[in-house]
Design an enzyme around this catalytic site. Sequence first.
Site, short mmCIF file in Angstrom:
data_model
loop_
_atom_site.label_atom_id
_atom_site.label_comp_id
_atom_site.label_asym_id
_atom_site.label_seq_id
_atom_site.Cartn_x
_atom_site.Cartn_y
_atom_site.Cartn_z
N ILE A 131 0.81 -1.22 0.00
CA ILE A 131 0.00 0.00 0.00
C ILE A 131 0.84 1.27 0.00
O ILE A 131 0.31 2.37 -0.06
CB ILE A 131 -1.01 0.03 1.17
N TYR A 136 4.70 6.96 16.76
CA TYR A 136 3.53 6.20 16.34
C TYR A 136 2.29 7.10 16.29
O TYR A 136 1.59 7.17 15.27
CB TYR A 136 3.29 5.02 17.29
#
Length: 303
Positions: free
Chosen positions: A45, A134
Site C-alpha cells: 500500500i 507512532y
Amino acid sequence: MNILVTGANGQLGNEMRIISKETSYNFLFTDVVEAEGVETTLLDITDAEAVEKMVQEQHISCIVNCAAYTNVDKAESDAALCRKLNAVAPKILAEAMKKAGGLLIQISTDYVFGGDPYNTPCREEQKGTPTGVYGETKLEGEQYIEATGCDYVIIRTAWLYSEYGKNFVKTMLNLTTSKPTLNVVFDQAGTPTYALDLAVAIEAVLNDYAAEKPKNGYSKTGIYHFSNEGVCSWYDFTKVIAELAGNTACDIQPCHSNEFPSPVTRPAYSVLDKTKIKQTFGLKIPYWTDSLKVCMTNMGVLK
C-alpha cells in the site's frame, strides 16, 4: 460493492474475513505477506501505482485500511518506515478512492492523544497531542486523508485484542499461567476493544454507505471513536483475564508506568467518547468484560 481490505492477516483483518461471510459484498483481502489457510492478494500500500491499478482493475468502491506500523517503542528508532506505513500509505489509499469516487475507512488510534492532561473521555474534535512517533504518524495519516477531499470514515480505536496474532490478552494468559508474581501498570486508563466488535462497526458503516449511494459526497464523512464500553487500567484488565481463565496462583500487583522504562510516554488516560458513532450508525456497543468473555470462549479458554 467491491471492498478491498488491507492488512488482512492482522487482528482486525482476520475479523473482517469472518464478517465478510455474512455479507453480500465482494471482498478482496490484501497484505504484504501470505498467511497459511487463507487467501491473500499481495499488495504494497506504499506503492501508489500498484494501489491505483488494483482499485481500477477490481472496480473497488471501498477500502478498509487495517494495515499499520504498530510497534510503539520501535517506531522511535524506525520513524521513516513508521511514517511511510501510517501517514504516506493512507494518503495513497485516499487519493485512489478520490479518483474512483469511493470510500476509505481508515483505522486510527487513541495514541493521537496523550500530551495534555485530562480525565474525561476524548471526543473526536479534541486536539491531537501525540507523545511519540507512532501517534504522530497516525495523526498525520488522518490529516493527509482529510486533505485529499475523498469520502472517508476515520475510526480511532484503542487496546485492540482478538483470537489472532500477538496481543495483550494472549500475553497475560501466558504470563499469569507461567509466573508466580506479575506487576502490571495501573496508572494508564483506557478501554479494551475486541477486534470482532470493531469489525461489526465497520460493517455498519459499509451498509450505511451502500444504502446512501452518495453522488455528491458521503454525508457521514468524518472522524469517529470506537472501543468497547467501560473504563479500566492495564492492571484491572489483567486481573479480569486471569480470573476468567482461572489463573489464581499468580499474584498480580499494580505498578507505575515508570517502573517499565520505555522510549515513549504512553497516554495516561485515553478513554474514547463513542457517542458520535453510536448515534450516527445506530450501534449498540458491548461492555468490555462481556466481549472479553466472548473472545476467550472463541479462543477455547472458556467453555
